[in-house]
Design a protein around this motif. Structure first.
Motif: not given
Lengths: 114, 115
Positions: B24-25, B48-55, B68-73
């Motif tokens: 979380t951030y 891996m890297y991701t830009y902005s939201s998504g899978n 929106s939740s400031k949460y990455i997995s």
């Protein structure tokens, strides 16, 4: 191709001595970052180079720390008058572009200050 | 409050299990989200890297970002003993006035996959 290399891999020094740590980035990578990894603090940013310039030095913990980069390639991180709290792994990362998602790290230099 | 929070574990799972790692951030300005794997006494390796939201999916690995939740997995399917390492989440952007995209890291989760 060759990755980021760092030397020495390990360094033991006495409190009060100066040390120099070297980073050879991936060829052609213009952006270079130094980080420090310690048990209590995790991985922390130290300094950013774009070419030979260091426009962001905001992470350097004190004026005993300095770094330079020459020829848009090799970088040296110097710690003067080392203290025991400087003991950590110093990691270098390079990136083809300044953007954050493609930073590739070297193996690090493990510094122990006695 | 730390900018990036990550459960240090340790996390121990049997071979073949699905592993879920999270961070979380607090800084809503972060744009790039990365996962690094670090073996003992080695440098972090970009997974891996991701830009902005998504899978994003790459083989057995799936990264998810919920801004929106400031949460990455990070999910690891069919985990293998070779996956045993410390997993670090990292974030960056937008660039500072100086153009730096310095990474802000979580403290890492130590994972052991038991044969």
């Amino acid at each position: 191709g060759a990755g980021v290399s760092q030397s020495p891999s390990n360094k033991v020094t006495e409190k009060g001595k100066d040390v120099e740590l070297r980073c050879d980035p991936i060829s052609g990578h213009t952006a270079l970052y130094w980080y420090r990894q310690s048990l209590g603090q995790g991985l922390e940013f130290l300094i950013y180079f774009q070419g030979n310039s260091a426009p962001d030095k905001s992470g350097l913990p004190s004026d005993r720390f300095s770094a330079e980069r020459t020829g848009g390639s090799v970088s040296t991180l110097t710690i003067q008058r080392t203290q025991q709290e400087d003991s950590a792994v110093y990691l270098c990362a390079s990136s083809l572009a300044p953007r954050g998602e493609t930073q590739y790290f070297g193996p690090g230099t493990r510094l122990l200050v006695l | 409050q730390k900018e990036v929070e990550q459960d240090p574990g340790p996390l121990s799972v049997p071979e073949g299990a699905i592993v879920s790692l999270n961070c979380t951030y607090s800084n809503s300005a972060f744009q790039y989200f990365m996962w690094y794997r670090q073996y003992s006494r080695k440098g972090p390796e970009l997974l891996m890297y991701t830009y902005s939201s998504g899978n994003k999916e790459d083989g057995r690995f799936t990264a998810q970002v919920d801004k929106s939740s400031k949460y990455i997995s990070l999910f690891i399917r069919d985990s293998q003993p070779s996956d045993s390492a410390t997993y670090l989440c990292a974030m960056s952007g937008p660039s500072s006035g100086a153009g730096s995209y310095q990474l802000t890291f979580g403290k890492g989760t130590k994972l052991s996959v038991i044969p």
